[in-house]
Write a protein that holds these residues in place. Structure first.
Motif, PDB file in Angstrom:
ATOM      1  N   TRP A  19       0.832  -1.201   0.000  1.00  0.00           N
ATOM      2  CA  TRP A  19       0.000   0.000   0.000  1.00  0.00           C
ATOM      3  C   TRP A  19       0.874   1.262   0.000  1.00  0.00           C
ATOM      4  O   TRP A  19       0.619   2.208  -0.752  1.00  0.00           O
ATOM      5  N   VAL A  31       2.627   1.629  -3.459  1.00  0.00           N
ATOM      6  CA  VAL A  31       1.692   2.095  -4.489  1.00  0.00           C
ATOM      7  C   VAL A  31       1.335   3.560  -4.263  1.00  0.00           C
ATOM      8  O   VAL A  31       1.233   4.337  -5.217  1.00  0.00           O
ATOM      9  N   SER A  63       2.102   6.387  -6.935  1.00  0.00           N
ATOM     10  CA  SER A  63       1.003   7.216  -7.429  1.00  0.00           C
ATOM     11  C   SER A  63       1.327   8.697  -7.312  1.00  0.00           C
ATOM     12  O   SER A  63       0.899   9.498  -8.144  1.00  0.00           O
ATOM     13  N   GLY A  69       1.586   4.528 -10.611  1.00  0.00           N
ATOM     14  CA  GLY A  69       0.601   4.092  -9.627  1.00  0.00           C
ATOM     15  C   GLY A  69      -0.264   2.968 -10.156  1.00  0.00           C
ATOM     16  O   GLY A  69      -0.555   2.010  -9.439  1.00  0.00           O
ATOM     17  N   MET A  70      -0.661   3.067 -11.418  1.00  0.00           N
ATOM     18  CA  MET A  70      -1.473   2.008 -12.016  1.00  0.00           C
ATOM     19  C   MET A  70      -0.667   0.724 -12.156  1.00  0.00           C
ATOM     20  O   MET A  70      -1.172  -0.366 -11.887  1.00  0.00           O
ATOM     21  N   SER A 113      -0.311  -0.889  -8.900  1.00  0.00           N
ATOM     22  CA  SER A 113      -1.542  -1.525  -8.432  1.00  0.00           C
ATOM     23  C   SER A 113      -1.596  -3.006  -8.777  1.00  0.00           C
ATOM     24  O   SER A 113      -2.361  -3.756  -8.175  1.00  0.00           O
ATOM     25  N   TYR A 161      -1.314  -5.223  -5.927  1.00  0.00           N
ATOM     26  CA  TYR A 161      -2.525  -5.579  -5.185  1.00  0.00           C
ATOM     27  C   TYR A 161      -3.079  -6.930  -5.637  1.00  0.00           C
ATOM     28  O   TYR A 161      -3.584  -7.703  -4.827  1.00  0.00           O
TER      29      TYR A 161
END
Length: 113
Positions: A60, A63, A67, A74-75, A78, A81
């Motif tokens: 977290w 990221v 971002s 950032g994408m 992700s 995740y």
């Protein structure tokens, strides 16, 4: 390949399977940590759940930083995740099957003895 620890007796697995599954739901790893502290099966999965929880926090933060640098980074970050979700699913499946398999990459760390 994930290392498999010998499974404790079937009675331990049957009595503590719910606690082992709960260990993978974020901060809920605290429930089996205190409620099933005498169970080797629950403690194994509590350790795996704690490893996953700490890794999720780190992902977290990573990221979030990516971002701030760039929305594209950032994408891309992700995608991490997705990796956390896959580890979560593997942990829950292992606990539900009564197995003591370490999670890939993060499972070898022993934070709870």
């Amino acid at each position: 390949m994930a290392e498999v620890t010998p499974t404790p007796d079937a009675k331990d697995v049957a009595e503590n399977k719910v606690f082992a599954i709960l260990a993978y739901f974020g901060i809920l790893f605290l429930i089996p940590l205190f409620a099933a502290k005498e169970s080797p099966f629950a403690r194994f999965h509590t350790n795996q759940g704690l490893n996953l929880f700490l890794t999720q926090i780190a992902v977290w933060i990573i990221v979030l930083i990516l971002s701030l640098i760039s929305s594209i980074l950032g994408m891309i970050g992700s995608i991490l995740y997705l990796g956390m979700f896959i580890l979560f699913i593997l942990g829950v499946i292992n606990a539900a099957k009564g197995e003591m398999k370490e999670l890939p990459l993060i499972g070898k760390f022993r934070l709870i003895k």
